[in-house]
Design an enzyme around this catalytic site. Structure first.
Site, PDB file in Angstrom:
ATOM      1  N   SER A  12      44.972  39.504  29.362  1.00  0.00           N
ATOM      2  CA  SER A  12      43.380  40.263  29.394  1.00  0.00           C
ATOM      3  C   SER A  12      42.534  39.386  29.586  1.00  0.00           C
ATOM      4  O   SER A  12      42.360  38.157  30.505  1.00  0.00           O
ATOM      5  CB  SER A  12      43.019  40.156  27.389  1.00  0.00           C
ATOM      6  OG  SER A  12      42.608  39.205  27.962  1.00  0.00           O
ATOM      7  N   ASP A  18      50.270  47.625  43.954  1.00  0.00           N
ATOM      8  CA  ASP A  18      50.338  48.241  43.292  1.00  0.00           C
ATOM      9  C   ASP A  18      48.801  48.686  43.468  1.00  0.00           C
ATOM     10  O   ASP A  18      47.249  48.364  42.841  1.00  0.00           O
ATOM     11  CB  ASP A  18      50.494  47.513  42.061  1.00  0.00           C
ATOM     12  CG  ASP A  18      49.561  48.198  41.165  1.00  0.00           C
ATOM     13  OD1 ASP A  18      49.897  49.745  40.392  1.00  0.00           O
ATOM     14  OD2 ASP A  18      49.199  47.575  39.764  1.00  0.00           O
TER      15      ASP A  18
HETATM   16  N1  ATP Z   1      38.061  38.864  38.861  1.00  0.00           N
HETATM   17  C1  ATP Z   1      37.531  40.103  38.571  1.00  0.00           C
HETATM   18  N2  ATP Z   1      36.758  40.516  37.729  1.00  0.00           N
HETATM   19  C2  ATP Z   1      36.689  41.404  36.564  1.00  0.00           C
HETATM   20  N3  ATP Z   1      37.042  41.823  36.014  1.00  0.00           N
HETATM   21  C3  ATP Z   1      38.425  41.630  36.270  1.00  0.00           C
HETATM   22  C4  ATP Z   1      38.794  40.818  37.344  1.00  0.00           C
HETATM   23  N4  ATP Z   1      40.006  41.089  37.105  1.00  0.00           N
HETATM   24  C5  ATP Z   1      40.035  41.679  36.887  1.00  0.00           C
HETATM   25  N5  ATP Z   1      39.665  42.425  36.201  1.00  0.00           N
HETATM   26  C6  ATP Z   1      39.538  43.887  35.277  1.00  0.00           C
HETATM   27  O1  ATP Z   1      40.831  43.645  34.059  1.00  0.00           O
HETATM   28  C7  ATP Z   1      42.201  44.311  34.613  1.00  0.00           C
HETATM   29  C8  ATP Z   1      42.909  43.635  34.973  1.00  0.00           C
HETATM   30  O2  ATP Z   1      43.275  42.941  35.133  1.00  0.00           O
HETATM   31  P1  ATP Z   1      44.660  42.715  36.718  1.00  0.00           P
HETATM   32  O3  ATP Z   1      44.727  43.647  36.976  1.00  0.00           O
HETATM   33  O4  ATP Z   1      44.525  41.214  37.205  1.00  0.00           O
HETATM   34  O5  ATP Z   1      45.797  42.415  34.740  1.00  0.00           O
HETATM   35  P2  ATP Z   1      46.802  43.044  35.136  1.00  0.00           P
HETATM   36  O6  ATP Z   1      47.309  42.109  33.566  1.00  0.00           O
HETATM   37  O7  ATP Z   1      47.705  42.031  36.188  1.00  0.00           O
HETATM   38  O8  ATP Z   1      47.227  44.177  34.916  1.00  0.00           O
HETATM   39  P3  ATP Z   1      48.237  44.966  35.543  1.00  0.00           P
HETATM   40  O9  ATP Z   1      49.088  45.920  34.047  1.00  0.00           O
HETATM   41  O10 ATP Z   1      47.388  46.411  36.505  1.00  0.00           O
HETATM   42  O11 ATP Z   1      48.601  44.726  36.351  1.00  0.00           O
HETATM   43  C9  ATP Z   1      41.360  45.161  35.967  1.00  0.00           C
HETATM   44  O12 ATP Z   1      41.792  46.085  35.931  1.00  0.00           O
HETATM   45  C10 ATP Z   1      40.098  44.881  36.352  1.00  0.00           C
HETATM   46  O13 ATP Z   1      39.738  46.052  35.558  1.00  0.00           O
END
Ligand code: ATP
Length: 696
Positions: free
Chosen positions: A204, A313
């Site tokens: 998260s 992605d």
């Molecule tokens: N730097 C940031 N500032 C604000 N919101 C962010 C930031 N980084 C990520 N988020 C929010 O958090 C969500 C999830 O982040 P991220 O995609 O990096 O995580 P993940 O677990 O790698 O997700 P995914 O399953 O898409 O790979 C993003 O879609 C975005 O809405």
């Protein structure tokens, strides 16, 4: 075959593709390639014997012994080989650790926080620092110039600094004033707020505040206890963040930590939220704004592509708006699927070959998949590269201009819930076929008001053949991006609300795909990181069985996260030449040969495994006998390979299996084939079939 009412969880409504790639190294075997997993079981009798499970990854930063194949019960000689293989690995690992006199190169079992001050400047930064770091300078210089301090940093300190974890958390001292603060962790510098920014397969993202300055950041917290963490993956993401530092359209990583329970990736906070959500909330969007966003994303892609990185992605959720009041500038986030090629001169001849499947790993989100990515799902091709990013940008641009996706799945079922976000195998198949056909339209109602230049760029991005498709350079020099576009107010926000089949489905589909790919990948990697014992491997063999609705059940019956623990499915595989089934052969296209060029002609002396020649590559049928013993059935779903003695392909220590892809495809032959399929499972009539591309 349509979805059966008795089989609510038909297999692979959401697609799973597993790619396993192997190459050989001097000391034993090191599996290199995209993260992935294969489901391997041998079936010769009513009681299926679980044979093997392998995991491979391509990460030069690996700190644990690399490579390896894990075997469950069965196969005495194979087991003995595995034990020897494991012992060799441990010996090699210990030898290396002991013999290394250089502290900086000594492999350590764990690392702790990265000294990112060297990379990003001062640790505690004010807004100005963040702006500076995120490259609010002359755009040309940021995007194309070499004005970074990377060189100094790289010489001083590898990005993946490895240090013994010891007890508790430790933070690498980065400046003289911090030299004594060797026991600091994330919470010594930041405090979490209750503002949740988003979540993904990994973890998260939450707002955190610097204790010292009160400045807000975003922190991605990845739970190490969960099934999805992988240290290598985090390292890779950090490395790629580092490579992309300073670019104004790529979210900047500012710091990162590791403690016993979590990884913490501290990033600049993107206050404007994800792109489509932002557009929806504003309720107002113009063609000029779409142009600016397109330019931002293209700049980010050019920067990454120039450095040999494919994002893989690109989707609206990963395009974040900097400012809550303006849609642009935007920045790309989520670099954990990105893949980076090694520089030419550093590539081992085999690793060069083996790096191909890393890009060939079908990862990403359904609606944004380029045709060649879908091809990889259905066995027509195994390779795609960074041009898939520009395809995805084409899809985003289309959605920005119209408010719905260019390719959508539809079916005849009146009850179909696809447009409400529910799974539908037929819709998904239809979507894939449409992407493969590359057919889309510019309906007059929305597109009549949109400039010809914008449509021209869309057309050049949504080209089925990647050779014809624009690359990032061509996008940036396209005439639509060269000058301001019309201030035409678009119907996008209202269409995003009313066309259920656009943004929301995109998100839901992407969740399915990403979760499947990553869970299969990272879970095995994590297991390997932890050096699970033989017995553990045996009891927890395999990755995850994918239910028809995209949910998971592990081989041991453990559900992942909130996924339902309901009907399990098994998988059977049939080799077409020896069996009674003749599935349509869908080999990789001549222009994109499968990654089966590794020299596998030499058998290992002490291996029970018979290496196969490249001729054995091909498409195999994969059947899924459903065992629907009631809602609470949590039996381990058997993975059965029928009529395929070549299951020994998956044996210990022998990198004979190049890749396996499981892809859904239904053909008219299915009914006939399946009717003759002798399944020893209950409900054998409930069999669904997917094709499997096996490259040897
Ligand atoms: N730097 C940031 N500032 C604000 N919101 C962010 C930031 N980084 C990520 N988020 C929010 O958090 C969500 C999830 O982040 P991220 O995609 O990096 O995580 P993940 O677990 O790698 O997700 P995914 O399953 O898409 O790979 C993003 O879609 C975005 O809405």
């Amino acid at each position: 075959m349509s979805s059966s009412p008795e089989l609510p969880h038909t297999l692979f409504r959401s697609t799973c593709v597993v790619v396993v790639t192997i190459h050989e190294e001097r000391n034993g075997y090191s599996a290199v390639g995209s993260g992935g997993a294969a489901f391997h079981h041998l079936h010769t009798s009513a009681a299926p014997i679980r044979v093997a499970s392998s995991e491979f990854y391509n990460d030069e930063e690996a700190t644990s012994p690399r490579g390896g194949i894990e075997i469950g019960a069965g196969g005495g000689k194979m087991m003995a080989n595995l034990i020897r293989h494991r012992q060799r690995e441990r010996d090699a690992y210990e030898d290396e650790a002991l013999s290394s006199s250089d502290e900086s190169t000594r492999p350590m079992p764990r690392y702790v926080g990265r000294d990112t001050d060297h990379v990003f400047g001062e640790f505690e930064m004010d807004d100005e620092d963040v702006v500076m770091r995120s490259g609010k300078r002359d755009e040309e210089k940021n995007v194309y110039g070499e004005e970074t301090d990377d060189d100094d940093i790289d010489e001083e300190e590898p990005v993946a600094e490895l240090l013994p974890l010891g007890g508790g958390t430790r933070r690498v001292p980065r400046t003289p004033r911090r030299k004594n603060s060797s026991k600091c962790g994330f919470f010594d510098y930041y405090k979490l707020t209750d503002e949740h920014l988003g979540s993904g397969a990994y973890g998260s993202v939450t707002t955190c505040k610097s204790i010292k300055s009160g400045q807000e950041f975003a922190v991605k917290i990845v739970d190490k206890q969960g099934e999805t963490h992988s240290r290598k993956r985090i390292l890779r993401e950090v490395n790629i963040f580092k490579t992309c530092k300073g670019h104004p359209n790529i979210v900047q990583l500012l710091d990162w930590f590791e403690d016993d329970t979590n990884f913490y990736l501290v990033m600049e906070k993107m206050r404007g939220g994800p792109l489509l959500q932002h557009i929806l909330q504003r309720g107002y969007f113009t063609e000029e704004e779409a142009r600016r966003v397109t330019k931002d994303i293209a700049s980010a892609l050019k920067y990454m592509h120039d450095r040999g990185i494919a994002h893989r992605d690109v989707k609206p959720e990963n395009v974040l708006c900097t400012d809550p009041n303006h849609v642009s500038p935007v920045k790309l986030c989520d670099l954990d699927l990105a893949s980076q090629r090694q520089p030419q001169h550093e590539r081992h001849p085999l690793s060069q070959v083996a790096s191909e499947p890393d890009l060939a790993s079908p990862v990403g989100s359904a609606e944004f998949m380029a045709p060649e990515v879908v091809d990889a799902y259905v066995g027509d091709a195994l390779k795609y590269d960074k041009k898939c990013d520009t395809w995805s940008l084409g899809v985003i641009l289309y959605i920005m201009l119209a408010g719905y996706a260019p390719f959508q799945g539809v079916c005849d079922d009146q009850e179909c819930g696809w447009s409400d976000g529910k799974p539908c195998e037929d819709c998904q198949q239809d979507l894939f076929h449409r992407i493969q056909d590359g057919y889309y339209e510019f309906p007059e109602e929305e597109w009549g008001m949109i400039s010809e230049e914008a449509k021209d760029l869309v057309s050049n991005l949504l080209k089925r053949d990647p050779v014809d498709r624009f690359n990032a350079d061509q996008i940036l020099s396209h005439r639509w991006l060269q000058q301001s576009a019309a201030p035409t107010i678009l119907q996008t926000p209202s269409n995003l609300i009313y066309r259920k089949d656009s943004a929301r489905d995109v998100q839901q589909m992407s969740e399915h795909f990403n979760l499947m790919n990553r869970l299969a990948d990272t879970r095995l990697s994590a297991r390997f990181d932890n050096k699970m014992t033989m017995s553990e491997c045996g009891s927890d063999l395999g990755t995850a069985t994918i239910h028809g609705d995209g949910s998971f059940l592990t081989m041991s019956g453990e559900p992942f996260g909130t996924f339902p623990r309901k009907k399990s499915v098994g998988i059977a595989i049939e080799k077409p030449r020896n069996g009674e089934f003749t599935p349509p052969i869908s080999r990789a296209s001549p222009t994109t040969p499968p990654p089966s060029m590794l020299d596998l002609s030499q058998d290992l002396d002490d291996s029970p495994v018979k290496r196969r020649s490249a001729d054995d590559s091909g498409t195999y049928s994969l059947f899924s006998p459903a065992s629907s013993n009631g809602e609470d059935d949590t039996r381990s779903p058997p993975i059965i390979f029928i009529g395929m003695p070549e299951i020994q392909l998956f044996g210990a220590g022998a990198p004979v299996l190049n890749s396996v892809q499981m892809t859904p495809r239904r053909t008219t032959e299915d009914e006939e084939s399946l009717s003759s399929f002798e399944c020893e499972q209950e409900n054998a009539n409930l069999i669904h079939r997917v094709e499997t591309q096996v490259n040897v």
